[in-house]
Design a protein around this motif. Sequence first.
Motif, PDB file in Angstrom:
ATOM      1  N   GLU A  70       0.811  -1.215   0.000  1.00 31.07           N
ATOM      2  CA  GLU A  70       0.000   0.000   0.000  1.00 31.07           C
ATOM      3  C   GLU A  70       0.847   1.268   0.000  1.00 31.07           C
ATOM      4  O   GLU A  70       0.450   2.285  -0.563  1.00 31.07           O
ATOM      5  N   ARG A  71       2.017   1.214   0.620  1.00 30.69           N
ATOM      6  CA  ARG A  71       2.917   2.368   0.645  1.00 30.69           C
ATOM      7  C   ARG A  71       3.855   2.394  -0.559  1.00 30.69           C
ATOM      8  O   ARG A  71       4.741   3.234  -0.649  1.00 30.69           O
ATOM      9  N   GLN A  72       3.650   1.443  -1.472  1.00 25.12           N
ATOM     10  CA  GLN A  72       4.413   1.338  -2.708  1.00 25.12           C
ATOM     11  C   GLN A  72       5.893   1.038  -2.463  1.00 25.12           C
ATOM     12  O   GLN A  72       6.753   1.430  -3.250  1.00 25.12           O
ATOM     13  N   LYS A  73       6.192   0.331  -1.381  1.00 27.81           N
ATOM     14  CA  LYS A  73       7.565  -0.042  -1.046  1.00 27.81           C
ATOM     15  C   LYS A  73       7.888  -1.459  -1.513  1.00 27.81           C
ATOM     16  O   LYS A  73       9.042  -1.846  -1.551  1.00 27.81           O
ATOM     17  N   ARG A  74       6.845  -2.249  -1.828  1.00 28.09           N
ATOM     18  CA  ARG A  74       7.010  -3.633  -2.268  1.00 28.09           C
ATOM     19  C   ARG A  74       6.226  -3.813  -3.554  1.00 28.09           C
ATOM     20  O   ARG A  74       5.125  -3.299  -3.706  1.00 28.09           O
ATOM     21  N   GLY A  75       6.807  -4.529  -4.482  1.00 25.49           N
ATOM     22  CA  GLY A  75       6.107  -4.841  -5.717  1.00 25.49           C
ATOM     23  C   GLY A  75       4.987  -5.844  -5.475  1.00 25.49           C
ATOM     24  O   GLY A  75       4.905  -6.465  -4.426  1.00 25.49           O
ATOM     25  N   VAL A  76       4.133  -5.983  -6.488  1.00 28.77           N
ATOM     26  CA  VAL A  76       3.016  -6.925  -6.419  1.00 28.77           C
ATOM     27  C   VAL A  76       3.130  -7.869  -7.608  1.00 28.77           C
ATOM     28  O   VAL A  76       3.212  -7.418  -8.754  1.00 28.77           O
ATOM     29  N   LYS A  77       3.131  -9.165  -7.334  1.00 33.80           N
ATOM     30  CA  LYS A  77       3.177 -10.150  -8.411  1.00 33.80           C
ATOM     31  C   LYS A  77       1.815 -10.222  -9.079  1.00 33.80           C
ATOM     32  O   LYS A  77       0.796  -9.908  -8.467  1.00 33.80           O
ATOM     33  N   ASP A  78       1.796 -10.663 -10.313  1.00 33.05           N
ATOM     34  CA  ASP A  78       0.538 -10.697 -11.060  1.00 33.05           C
ATOM     35  C   ASP A  78      -0.519 -11.556 -10.371  1.00 33.05           C
ATOM     36  O   ASP A  78      -1.684 -11.157 -10.267  1.00 33.05           O
ATOM     37  N   PHE A  79      -0.134 -12.721  -9.854  1.00 33.19           N
ATOM     38  CA  PHE A  79      -1.117 -13.578  -9.186  1.00 33.19           C
ATOM     39  C   PHE A  79      -1.603 -12.966  -7.871  1.00 33.19           C
ATOM     40  O   PHE A  79      -2.747 -13.185  -7.479  1.00 33.19           O
ATOM     41  N   GLU A  80      -0.755 -12.181  -7.211  1.00 27.86           N
ATOM     42  CA  GLU A  80      -1.180 -11.483  -6.002  1.00 27.86           C
ATOM     43  C   GLU A  80      -2.196 -10.398  -6.344  1.00 27.86           C
ATOM     44  O   GLU A  80      -3.216 -10.257  -5.674  1.00 27.86           O
ATOM     45  N   LEU A  81      -1.917  -9.640  -7.400  1.00 25.54           N
ATOM     46  CA  LEU A  81      -2.827  -8.574  -7.818  1.00 25.54           C
ATOM     47  C   LEU A  81      -4.189  -9.146  -8.213  1.00 25.54           C
ATOM     48  O   LEU A  81      -5.227  -8.597  -7.855  1.00 25.54           O
ATOM     49  N   ASP A  82      -4.182 -10.265  -8.923  1.00 19.04           N
ATOM     50  CA  ASP A  82      -5.440 -10.909  -9.313  1.00 19.04           C
ATOM     51  C   ASP A  82      -6.235 -11.319  -8.079  1.00 19.04           C
ATOM     52  O   ASP A  82      -7.432 -11.035  -7.981  1.00 19.04           O
ATOM     53  N   ALA A  83      -5.578 -11.965  -7.126  1.00 19.18           N
ATOM     54  CA  ALA A  83      -6.262 -12.410  -5.907  1.00 19.18           C
ATOM     55  C   ALA A  83      -6.771 -11.219  -5.097  1.00 19.18           C
ATOM     56  O   ALA A  83      -7.906 -11.235  -4.600  1.00 19.18           O
ATOM     57  N   ILE A  84      -5.952 -10.196  -4.963  1.00 22.19           N
ATOM     58  CA  ILE A  84      -6.361  -8.999  -4.219  1.00 22.19           C
ATOM     59  C   ILE A  84      -7.583  -8.363  -4.872  1.00 22.19           C
ATOM     60  O   ILE A  84      -8.532  -7.990  -4.182  1.00 22.19           O
ATOM     61  N   SER A  85      -7.577  -8.266  -6.186  1.00 22.57           N
ATOM     62  CA  SER A  85      -8.721  -7.652  -6.870  1.00 22.57           C
ATOM     63  C   SER A  85      -9.994  -8.467  -6.649  1.00 22.57           C
ATOM     64  O   SER A  85     -11.069  -7.894  -6.453  1.00 22.57           O
ATOM     65  N   ARG A  86      -9.892  -9.772  -6.649  1.00 13.88           N
ATOM     66  CA  ARG A  86     -11.066 -10.620  -6.415  1.00 13.88           C
ATOM     67  C   ARG A  86     -11.603 -10.425  -5.001  1.00 13.88           C
ATOM     68  O   ARG A  86     -12.810 -10.296  -4.800  1.00 13.88           O
ATOM     69  N   LEU A  87     -10.697 -10.426  -4.031  1.00 14.08           N
ATOM     70  CA  LEU A  87     -11.120 -10.270  -2.636  1.00 14.08           C
ATOM     71  C   LEU A  87     -11.725  -8.894  -2.373  1.00 14.08           C
ATOM     72  O   LEU A  87     -12.703  -8.777  -1.624  1.00 14.08           O
ATOM     73  N   LEU A  88     -11.164  -7.876  -2.982  1.00 15.39           N
ATOM     74  CA  LEU A  88     -11.640  -6.508  -2.750  1.00 15.39           C
ATOM     75  C   LEU A  88     -12.775  -6.111  -3.694  1.00 15.39           C
ATOM     76  O   LEU A  88     -13.275  -4.988  -3.627  1.00 15.39           O
ATOM     77  N   ARG A  89     -13.153  -7.032  -4.575  1.00 14.36           N
ATOM     78  CA  ARG A  89     -14.290  -6.831  -5.491  1.00 14.36           C
ATOM     79  C   ARG A  89     -14.099  -5.631  -6.412  1.00 14.36           C
ATOM     80  O   ARG A  89     -15.006  -4.819  -6.609  1.00 14.36           O
ATOM     81  N   VAL A  90     -12.885  -5.520  -6.935  1.00 16.44           N
ATOM     82  CA  VAL A  90     -12.565  -4.493  -7.930  1.00 16.44           C
ATOM     83  C   VAL A  90     -11.821  -5.174  -9.075  1.00 16.44           C
ATOM     84  O   VAL A  90     -11.318  -6.285  -8.923  1.00 16.44           O
ATOM     85  N   SER A  91     -11.750  -4.509 -10.204  1.00 15.44           N
ATOM     86  CA  SER A  91     -11.046  -5.117 -11.334  1.00 15.44           C
ATOM     87  C   SER A  91      -9.543  -4.870 -11.208  1.00 15.44           C
ATOM     88  O   SER A  91      -9.109  -3.844 -10.674  1.00 15.44           O
ATOM     89  N   PRO A  92      -8.748  -5.795 -11.725  1.00 10.02           N
ATOM     90  CA  PRO A  92      -7.300  -5.575 -11.738  1.00 10.02           C
ATOM     91  C   PRO A  92      -6.926  -4.336 -12.549  1.00 10.02           C
ATOM     92  O   PRO A  92      -5.967  -3.648 -12.217  1.00 10.02           O
ATOM     93  N   VAL A  93      -7.698  -4.053 -13.601  1.00  3.90           N
ATOM     94  CA  VAL A  93      -7.429  -2.857 -14.414  1.00  3.90           C
ATOM     95  C   VAL A  93      -7.589  -1.603 -13.564  1.00  3.90           C
ATOM     96  O   VAL A  93      -6.778  -0.682 -13.638  1.00  3.90           O
ATOM     97  N   TRP A  94      -8.622  -1.575 -12.722  1.00  8.04           N
ATOM     98  CA  TRP A  94      -8.805  -0.408 -11.849  1.00  8.04           C
ATOM     99  C   TRP A  94      -7.638  -0.288 -10.880  1.00  8.04           C
ATOM    100  O   TRP A  94      -7.140   0.814 -10.633  1.00  8.04           O
ATOM    101  N   LEU A  95      -7.182  -1.411 -10.329  1.00  2.00           N
ATOM    102  CA  LEU A  95      -6.039  -1.347  -9.418  1.00  2.00           C
ATOM    103  C   LEU A  95      -4.800  -0.813 -10.128  1.00  2.00           C
ATOM    104  O   LEU A  95      -4.023  -0.059  -9.542  1.00  2.00           O
TER     105      LEU A  95
END
Length: 79
Positions: free
Chosen positions: A46-71
């Motif tokens: 969240e503080r942009q100090k760590r990268g996000v892997k593609d599979f992490e971003l996909d899972a996060i978007s699903r859990l938070l009910r937003v699209s990966p494109v929006w993230l």
Amino acid sequence: MGEANISGPRIKQAREILGWQQSDLAAALEVDFNIKLDQSDISEIERQKRGVKDFELDAISRLLRVSPVWLLRGEESSS
């Protein structure tokens, strides 16, 4: 050094809209997707100090009910 990701602020925004703590998101990632991140990892993302892997971003978007494109872009569809 620049930011490690561009999605961190939107991850935080979506998480807070749901009323989740960082630890809630970390727990849900492990339970639902077997992705082991702890609260400090979520904080760094969240503080942009760590990268996000593609599979992490996909899972996060699903859990938070937003699209990966929006993230990634702050928009719902690409043009």
